[in-house]
Enzyme design. Structure first.
Site, PDB file in Angstrom:
ATOM      1  N   GLU A 184       5.180   6.996   4.118  1.00  0.00           N
ATOM      2  CA  GLU A 184       4.565   5.660   3.985  1.00  0.00           C
ATOM      3  C   GLU A 184       4.675   5.227   2.524  1.00  0.00           C
ATOM      4  OE1 GLU A 184       0.335   5.946   4.446  1.00  0.00           O
ATOM      5  OE2 GLU A 184       0.032   3.773   4.427  1.00  0.00           O
ATOM      6  N   TYR A 224       3.380  -7.635  -6.785  1.00  0.00           N
ATOM      7  CA  TYR A 224       4.564  -6.975  -6.216  1.00  0.00           C
ATOM      8  C   TYR A 224       5.792  -6.998  -7.135  1.00  0.00           C
ATOM      9  CZ  TYR A 224       1.694  -7.213  -2.043  1.00  0.00           C
ATOM     10  OH  TYR A 224       0.660  -7.059  -1.149  1.00  0.00           O
ATOM     11  N   ASN A 254       7.420   0.982   4.929  1.00  0.00           N
ATOM     12  CA  ASN A 254       6.388   0.143   4.327  1.00  0.00           C
ATOM     13  C   ASN A 254       5.971  -0.855   5.408  1.00  0.00           C
ATOM     14  OD1 ASN A 254       4.706  -1.582   2.988  1.00  0.00           O
ATOM     15  ND2 ASN A 254       6.030  -1.837   1.196  1.00  0.00           N
ATOM     16  N   PRO A 309       6.078  -7.202   7.398  1.00  0.00           N
ATOM     17  CA  PRO A 309       5.970  -8.633   7.132  1.00  0.00           C
ATOM     18  C   PRO A 309       5.819  -9.000   5.658  1.00  0.00           C
ATOM     19  CG  PRO A 309       3.996  -7.792   8.230  1.00  0.00           C
ATOM     20  CD  PRO A 309       5.033  -6.725   8.310  1.00  0.00           C
ATOM     21  N   ASN A 310       6.505 -10.064   5.323  1.00  0.00           N
ATOM     22  CA  ASN A 310       6.437 -10.718   4.007  1.00  0.00           C
ATOM     23  C   ASN A 310       7.161  -9.970   2.884  1.00  0.00           C
ATOM     24  OD1 ASN A 310       4.755 -12.922   4.973  1.00  0.00           O
ATOM     25  ND2 ASN A 310       3.155 -11.384   5.150  1.00  0.00           N
ATOM     26  N   ARG A 366      -7.257  -2.195  -4.422  1.00  0.00           N
ATOM     27  CA  ARG A 366      -7.317  -3.609  -4.055  1.00  0.00           C
ATOM     28  C   ARG A 366      -8.493  -3.837  -3.097  1.00  0.00           C
ATOM     29  NH1 ARG A 366      -1.494  -5.455  -2.310  1.00  0.00           N
ATOM     30  NH2 ARG A 366      -2.530  -7.489  -2.423  1.00  0.00           N
ATOM     31  N   HIS A 425       3.929   2.002  -0.318  1.00  0.00           N
ATOM     32  CA  HIS A 425       3.381   0.693  -0.707  1.00  0.00           C
ATOM     33  C   HIS A 425       3.750   0.422  -2.152  1.00  0.00           C
ATOM     34  CE1 HIS A 425       1.220   0.547   3.001  1.00  0.00           C
ATOM     35  NE2 HIS A 425       0.812   1.774   2.776  1.00  0.00           N
ATOM     36  N   ARG A 446       6.492 -13.737  -3.740  1.00  0.00           N
ATOM     37  CA  ARG A 446       5.106 -13.534  -3.313  1.00  0.00           C
ATOM     38  C   ARG A 446       4.329 -12.742  -4.371  1.00  0.00           C
ATOM     39  NH1 ARG A 446       4.270  -8.439   0.783  1.00  0.00           N
ATOM     40  NH2 ARG A 446       2.198  -9.281   1.056  1.00  0.00           N
ATOM     41  N   ALA A 504       1.276  -5.428   5.897  1.00  0.00           N
ATOM     42  CA  ALA A 504      -0.076  -5.681   6.419  1.00  0.00           C
ATOM     43  C   ALA A 504      -0.385  -4.880   7.686  1.00  0.00           C
ATOM     44  CB  ALA A 504      -0.251  -7.171   6.675  1.00  0.00           C
TER      45      ALA A 504
HETATM   46  C1  DQA Z   1       1.984  -3.516   0.777  1.00  0.00           C
HETATM   47  C2  DQA Z   1       0.457  -3.521   0.689  1.00  0.00           C
HETATM   48  C3  DQA Z   1      -0.147  -4.182   1.900  1.00  0.00           C
HETATM   49  O1  DQA Z   1      -1.570  -4.177   1.793  1.00  0.00           O
HETATM   50  C4  DQA Z   1       0.300  -5.618   2.000  1.00  0.00           C
HETATM   51  O2  DQA Z   1      -0.211  -6.225   3.162  1.00  0.00           O
HETATM   52  C5  DQA Z   1       1.769  -5.770   1.908  1.00  0.00           C
HETATM   53  C6  DQA Z   1       2.539  -4.915   1.015  1.00  0.00           C
HETATM   54  C7  DQA Z   1       2.655  -2.966  -0.496  1.00  0.00           C
HETATM   55  O3  DQA Z   1       3.835  -2.681  -0.432  1.00  0.00           O
HETATM   56  O4  DQA Z   1       1.992  -2.853  -1.524  1.00  0.00           O
HETATM   57  O5  DQA Z   1       2.344  -6.679   2.508  1.00  0.00           O
HETATM   58  O6  DQA Z   1       2.377  -2.678   1.859  1.00  0.00           O
END
Ligand code: DQA
Length: 147
Positions: A97, A22, A73, A9-10, A106, A99, A17, A76
């Site tokens: 995985e 990011y 990835n 998501p997002n 964080r 990020h 964002r 959340a």
């Molecule tokens: C994320 C880190 C997560 O905590 C966050 O909710 C994201 C992006 C990252 O790529 O840094 O949406 O996975």
């Protein structure tokens, strides 16, 4: 080798964002970067994004027999989803995985990753480059395995 890159998501809102976290590059740029790298290292790649947990579970399940590895990835859902952990463990495909941000530096809740224990590696805080490192990790593991 065929890799599946899954984004939660997002991540479709990259560039818009929280650019201080990011970065300023958008999702399309990320996809182009991944495709370019795939061509350079000689792997096939498919890239998908969804805002829905169950869709990620479906895609992980369907990857069995179709892909040789997953770059994931979960965004959340990293910090909440036992379902994703179970899907990765069930399918048994090597999964890295990723990020973009350094989740260890964080909020405390971002230090928890349910999916991590089923993954062969975690790359966090290397920006978009982290996806490319994940692809390299999977390729070198795959090359070692087929020796
Ligand atoms: C994320 C880190 C997560 O905590 C966050 O909710 C994201 C992006 C990252 O790529 O840094 O949406 O996975």
């Amino acid at each position: 080798m065929k890799l599946l890159v899954l984004n939660g998501p997002n991540l479709n809102l990259l560039g818009l964002r929280e650019p201080e976290i990011y970065g300023k590059q958008d999702y399309l740029y990320l996809c182009q970067l991944i495709k370019q790298h795939a061509a350079q290292i000689g792997v096939e790649v498919e890239i998908r994004q969804t805002n829905h947990e169950g869709v990620l579970v479906d895609w992980i399940q369907q990857a069995r027999g179709q892909f040789d590895g997953i770059v994931l990835n979960p965004a959340a859902y990293t910090h909440t989803s036992v379902a994703l952990l179970d899907a990765v463990a069930a399918v048994g495909l090597p999964t890295v995985e990723v990020h973009i941000s350094d989740v260890t530096k964080r909020e405390a809740f971002r230090r928890i990753s349910y999916v991590r224990s089923a993954c062969v590696a975690t790359i966090a805080g290397h920006g978009l480059e982290g996806y490319l490192e994940a692809m390299d990790t999977l390729l070198s593991q795959w090359n070692r395995r087929s020796l």
